[in-house]
Design an enzyme around this catalytic site. Structure first.
Site, PDB file in Angstrom:
ATOM      1  N   GLU A   1       0.852  -1.190   0.000  1.00 57.46           N
ATOM      2  CA  GLU A   1       0.000   0.000   0.000  1.00 57.46           C
ATOM      3  C   GLU A   1       0.891   1.245   0.000  1.00 57.46           C
ATOM      4  O   GLU A   1       1.819   1.368   0.812  1.00 57.46           O
ATOM      5  CB  GLU A   1      -0.925   0.004   1.231  1.00 57.46           C
ATOM      6  CG  GLU A   1      -1.877   1.187   1.214  1.00 57.46           C
ATOM      7  CD  GLU A   1      -3.173   0.966   1.992  1.00 57.46           C
ATOM      8  OE1 GLU A   1      -3.496  -0.184   2.348  1.00 57.46           O
ATOM      9  OE2 GLU A   1      -3.879   1.971   2.228  1.00 57.46           O
TER      10      GLU A   1
ATOM     11  N   ASN B   1      -3.455  -1.661   7.613  1.00 54.52           N
ATOM     12  CA  ASN B   1      -4.783  -2.114   7.202  1.00 54.52           C
ATOM     13  C   ASN B   1      -4.676  -3.633   7.082  1.00 54.52           C
ATOM     14  O   ASN B   1      -4.201  -4.151   6.075  1.00 54.52           O
ATOM     15  CB  ASN B   1      -5.176  -1.522   5.847  1.00 54.52           C
ATOM     16  CG  ASN B   1      -5.397  -0.016   5.933  1.00 54.52           C
ATOM     17  OD1 ASN B   1      -5.858   0.500   6.955  1.00 54.52           O
ATOM     18  ND2 ASN B   1      -5.060   0.695   4.870  1.00 54.52           N
TER      19      ASN B   1
ATOM     20  N   LYS C   1      -3.879  -0.051  13.971  1.00 56.81           N
ATOM     21  CA  LYS C   1      -4.684   1.042  13.425  1.00 56.81           C
ATOM     22  C   LYS C   1      -6.127   0.676  13.752  1.00 56.81           C
ATOM     23  O   LYS C   1      -6.654  -0.315  13.236  1.00 56.81           O
ATOM     24  CB  LYS C   1      -4.473   1.122  11.914  1.00 56.81           C
ATOM     25  CG  LYS C   1      -5.405   2.082  11.185  1.00 56.81           C
ATOM     26  CD  LYS C   1      -5.045   2.157   9.693  1.00 56.81           C
ATOM     27  CE  LYS C   1      -5.962   3.098   8.932  1.00 56.81           C
ATOM     28  NZ  LYS C   1      -5.614   3.209   7.500  1.00 56.81           N
TER      29      LYS C   1
ATOM     30  N   GLU D   1     -10.430   4.933   9.160  1.00 56.12           N
ATOM     31  CA  GLU D   1     -10.628   4.536   7.761  1.00 56.12           C
ATOM     32  C   GLU D   1     -11.211   3.114   7.668  1.00 56.12           C
ATOM     33  O   GLU D   1     -10.668   2.249   6.990  1.00 56.12           O
ATOM     34  CB  GLU D   1      -9.311   4.669   6.985  1.00 56.12           C
ATOM     35  CG  GLU D   1      -8.809   6.111   6.979  1.00 56.12           C
ATOM     36  CD  GLU D   1      -7.531   6.363   6.192  1.00 56.12           C
ATOM     37  OE1 GLU D   1      -6.719   5.426   6.063  1.00 56.12           O
ATOM     38  OE2 GLU D   1      -7.347   7.495   5.729  1.00 56.12           O
TER      39      GLU D   1
ATOM     40  N   ARG E   1      -1.806   3.639  16.900  1.00 53.33           N
ATOM     41  CA  ARG E   1      -1.726   4.836  16.038  1.00 53.33           C
ATOM     42  C   ARG E   1      -2.810   5.860  16.372  1.00 53.33           C
ATOM     43  O   ARG E   1      -3.959   5.506  16.676  1.00 53.33           O
ATOM     44  CB  ARG E   1      -1.812   4.427  14.570  1.00 53.33           C
ATOM     45  CG  ARG E   1      -0.622   3.587  14.144  1.00 53.33           C
ATOM     46  CD  ARG E   1      -0.746   3.148  12.712  1.00 53.33           C
ATOM     47  NE  ARG E   1      -0.293   4.132  11.756  1.00 53.33           N
ATOM     48  CZ  ARG E   1      -0.974   4.491  10.680  1.00 53.33           C
ATOM     49  NH1 ARG E   1      -2.182   4.010  10.445  1.00 53.33           N
ATOM     50  NH2 ARG E   1      -0.468   5.367   9.833  1.00 53.33           N
TER      51      ARG E   1
ATOM     52  N   ASP F   1      -2.158  14.422   6.992  1.00 56.03           N
ATOM     53  CA  ASP F   1      -1.683  13.141   6.465  1.00 56.03           C
ATOM     54  C   ASP F   1      -0.474  13.298   5.556  1.00 56.03           C
ATOM     55  O   ASP F   1      -0.618  13.217   4.341  1.00 56.03           O
ATOM     56  CB  ASP F   1      -2.825  12.462   5.685  1.00 56.03           C
ATOM     57  CG  ASP F   1      -2.500  11.031   5.359  1.00 56.03           C
ATOM     58  OD1 ASP F   1      -1.487  10.518   5.852  1.00 56.03           O
ATOM     59  OD2 ASP F   1      -3.273  10.417   4.587  1.00 56.03           O
TER      60      ASP F   1
ATOM     61  N   GLU G   1       4.070   8.844  -0.921  1.00 60.73           N
ATOM     62  CA  GLU G   1       2.644   8.924  -1.230  1.00 60.73           C
ATOM     63  C   GLU G   1       2.239  10.302  -1.758  1.00 60.73           C
ATOM     64  O   GLU G   1       1.537  10.403  -2.765  1.00 60.73           O
ATOM     65  CB  GLU G   1       1.828   8.581   0.033  1.00 60.73           C
ATOM     66  CG  GLU G   1       0.335   8.670  -0.203  1.00 60.73           C
ATOM     67  CD  GLU G   1      -0.482   8.251   1.007  1.00 60.73           C
ATOM     68  OE1 GLU G   1       0.101   7.861   2.040  1.00 60.73           O
ATOM     69  OE2 GLU G   1      -1.722   8.331   0.915  1.00 60.73           O
TER      70      GLU G   1
HETATM   71  O1  GCW Z   1      -3.902   8.557   4.208  1.00 58.72           O
HETATM   72  C1  GCW Z   1      -3.823   7.284   4.394  1.00 58.72           C
HETATM   73  C2  GCW Z   1      -3.248   6.531   3.235  1.00 58.72           C
HETATM   74  C3  GCW Z   1      -3.651   5.107   3.453  1.00 58.72           C
HETATM   75  C4  GCW Z   1      -3.023   4.647   4.776  1.00 58.72           C
HETATM   76  C5  GCW Z   1      -3.428   5.621   5.897  1.00 58.72           C
HETATM   77  C6  GCW Z   1      -2.788   5.304   7.229  1.00 58.72           C
HETATM   78  C7  GCW Z   1      -2.415   2.454   5.442  1.00 58.72           C
HETATM   79  O2  GCW Z   1      -3.730   7.033   2.020  1.00 58.72           O
HETATM   80  O3  GCW Z   1      -3.212   4.329   2.383  1.00 58.72           O
HETATM   81  O4  GCW Z   1      -3.423   3.358   5.095  1.00 58.72           O
HETATM   82  O5  GCW Z   1      -3.097   6.909   5.532  1.00 58.72           O
HETATM   83  O6  GCW Z   1      -1.804   5.938   7.555  1.00 58.72           O
HETATM   84  O7  GCW Z   1      -3.284   4.452   7.923  1.00 58.72           O
END
Ligand code: GCW
Length: 654
Positions: A131, A174, A254, A258, A291, A337, A365
């Protein structure tokens, strides 16, 4: 052809003249690795008498408490001594010794890491994808299995140890269906094989775990952290893990973020969730990285009161002091982020009674997907030097917070980063991104190291080239973050990227969506009003002095102006330019700088190996294409919004 790039462990940059024999007593996983490294770099003969050896590794009989468990001493003389209390200290000492030779800078030194946790988080999935990874496939997993050929993991472990990394988590935060079973056989045995490799280089292995494992695995119908069965479940799981991997580090979690499961589902808070896992790990000496990236990703863009930037502080500040001793809160550097420019998280300096680690991102990213050059140590340094004004030191800068909160010399603070590496030949996709992995290690070890020194060291140990070429590469690295910032979203407002991929411009990509990431541009101006007086009140999360600095438009630094304030396009910056003219100028400058990089890179072609030359050249071409796209979309958008001409009359697509 060799399978992987030697990166900064390049023997061509290493000229050994004075060493012919060495002595190293002891027989353990790590001393065996030192023998191998000595063989790789020096091809020395081992002798058994100290006075005959050129190089002596000395595990101190009488512990030197000032060196701790990872520090080392190098004493240069007729015989060179590398000494430490532990084998891992000797390993670090040896790598440092090689680095000093590569840099033609050999001198007696003592080094002790400033942070006890120096970690990398991998966002690797078991199907082999990574990812937000832009450097090939996973080095750990393929086809829902652990990789068969583990040679790259050895190579990687050496590289990490050479810059002092001592912890890795190997799977994505994730945690999907199959990865939930990494804590169980048969996958656990495979995890143990990876732990074995890292152990040889003094690195502990961690796993990201699914908070809803008891349910996902199908044993229970709840994951409520207060439920006896759930508590027993995790106790049994951890016992089993430690039977297999006695030095297992612990979990990364986490939760409630999300769409990941977490304690909120059961009306519990994050301390309830984290402490439950911590209690299962505690008897084994394990820890939980929990986190703080927790926010509402289903926001209504019409709602101007909710501010994503406030979320982490709102969730975690009230819990300060309620976490177990082996819980570490993992805080992203900024409240949003990993944007190219955003404020520093106000949790630093505010949390006083909780272990914390700072989370950086090495994966590109939002910094050009390893297709654009972006030297991250510059950004890391800005963050580490950020003054929170907490009483911990004169300015309470982040690097002091990491060291001293919640208590003097505590054992569980430090820095982690999302690694983003993959099985590309050079591991990082862009050859110049290796400097970011290298630099992260150096800064995690000692946050005071300066960014240009890091660049210099990396170049000296990576490339066997002349001084002019070295200077050109260094200049590209050092100027690269400003260049990238210039042609992307302006003045700290962030985003404006294509939704989901996060590559390339899309001014309104996130504007009318649910992610809480807006710039609020209209015909009069742009920016997010986060002041207490008229905005979301985010500024109040900082300690008083920063609150005042950011709240007041006159003291708010230009580079973060639009992060904190909504201003008209004609607002005059401290630089003396209007916001709109700043946007036009920086976007033209950014593209010009990339053109210059291309020219300079071509100039040093003869100095470089062909693989590195082509790797960077091809990427610079893409960076140039992309930078022009950014420039033209941003400039055109703001011309159309503001109706204000560019003072210099350059081409804007009207
Ligand atoms: O903003 C997001 C990223 C996700 C990531 C998340 C995180 C692993 O786009 O891809 O997921 O942050 O830090 O958990």
């Amino acid at each position: 052809m060799q399978k992987y790039d030697n990166c900064w462990l390049n023997k061509d940059t290493f000229f050994n003249k004075n060493y012919e024999s060495y002595i190293l007593h002891g027989d353990c996983d790590i001393t065996n690795s030192i023998h191998k490294e000595v063989g790789y770099f020096l091809s020395l003969r081992q002798v058994y008498e100290e006075n005959l050896a050129d190089l002596v590794f000395k595990k101190l009989e009488q512990q030197d408490s000032s060196l701790g468990i990872e520090g080392f001493k190098i004493d240069i003389g007729k015989t060179t001594y590398i000494s430490s209390n532990t084998p891992v200290g000797l390993l670090y000492g040896f790598f440092k010794f090689i680095n000093l030779l590569q840099n033609d800078n050999l001198s007696s030194i003592v080094e002790i890491p400033k942070n006890s946790i120096r970690m990398l988080n991998h966002w690797d999935n078991i199907n082999g994808t990574v990812e937000r990874g832009y450097a090939g496939s996973s080095i750990f997993f393929e086809n829902n299995q652990i990789v068969k050929d583990k040679s790259v993991i050895y190579h990687y472990a050496r590289l990490l140890a050479s810059v002092g990394i001592n912890a890795v988590s190997i799977n994505n935060v994730n945690v999907h269906k199959i990865e939930t079973y990494l804590i169980r056989e048969p996958l656990l045995s495979c995890v143990s094989d990876i732990a074995y490799i890292f152990r040889k280089y003094g690195i502990k292995l961690y796993l990201s775990v699914n908070f809803a494992s008891p349910v996902e695995i199908g044993e229970l119908d709840t994951a409520d952290p207060m439920n006896e069965d759930v508590i027993n479940f995790w106790e049994k799981e951890t016992n089993r893990i430690y039977k297999k991997i006695p030095d297992f580090g612990g979990f990364v979690v986490k939760a409630d973020s999300e769409h990941r499961p977490g304690p909120f589902t059961y009306g519990r808070n994050h301390a309830d969730g984290a402490n439950m896992l911590a209690k299962a790990l505690q008897p084994h000496g394990g820890v939980v990285f929990w986190r703080c990236f927790v926010y509402n990703c289903e926001q209504d863009w019409r709602d101007r009161k909710t501010d994503r930037a406030k979320a982490a502080y709102d969730h975690f500040m009230p819990l300060d002091g309620s976490f177990d001793k082996n819980v570490i809160l993992q805080i992203k550097n900024g409240p949003m982020d990993f944007q190219v420019r955003e404020a520093v998280s106000p949790l630093f300096g505010s949390l006083r009674k909780t272990n914390t680690v700072l989370e950086f991102q090495i994966a590109h990213e939002y910094t050009g997907h390893a297709l654009h050059v972006f030297y991250l140590p510059s950004m890391y340094k800005d963050i580490l030097k950020f003054k929170t004004y907490a009483e911990v030191s004169k300015d309470g800068c982040i690097m002091d917070i990491l060291k001293h909160y919640p208590c003097e010399n505590n054992e569980l603070n430090g820095i982690t980063a999302v690694a983003g590496i993959g099985n590309d030949f050079n591991l990082t996709g862009h050859k110049l991104s290796q400097a970011n992995l290298y630099g992260f290690g150096r800064l995690a070890w000692n946050p005071k190291t300066c960014k240009s020194e890091i660049a210099k060291q990396w170049i000296n140990s990576t490339f066997n080239i002349n001084e002019n070429a070295k200077n050109i590469i260094k200049d590209i690295l050092i100027t690269s973050p400003q260049t990238y910032e210039n042609y992307t979203a302006p003045l700290g407002v962030g985003w404006m990227v294509n939704i989901y991929t996060h590559y390339g411009p899309s001014v309104n990509g996130y504007e009318f969506d649910r992610w809480g990431t807006y710039h609020f541009s209209d015909r009069n101006g742009m920016g997010v009003d986060r002041t207490l007086k008229t905005g979301t009140g985010y500024t109040r999360q900082y300690l008083d002095k920063n609150f005042e600095i950011f709240e007041n438009i006159d003291t708010c630094p230009d580079e973060l102006l639009l992060f904190f304030h909504y201003v008209p396009y004609t607002h005059i910056l401290k630089s003396g330019k209007t916001v709109i003219q700043h946007i036009y100028d920086t976007h033209f400058e950014g593209v010009e700088k990339v053109e210059e990089y291309i020219k300079k890179w071509n100039e040093i072609k003869e100095e470089l190996d062909i693989v590195s030359f082509k790797n960077v050249k091809n990427r610079l071409q893409e960076q140039y294409r992309s930078a022009k796209e950014w420039r033209d979309q941003i400039n055109t958008y703001y011309y159309r919004m503001s109706g204000i001409e560019d003072e210099k009359g350059r081409t804007i697509y009207k």
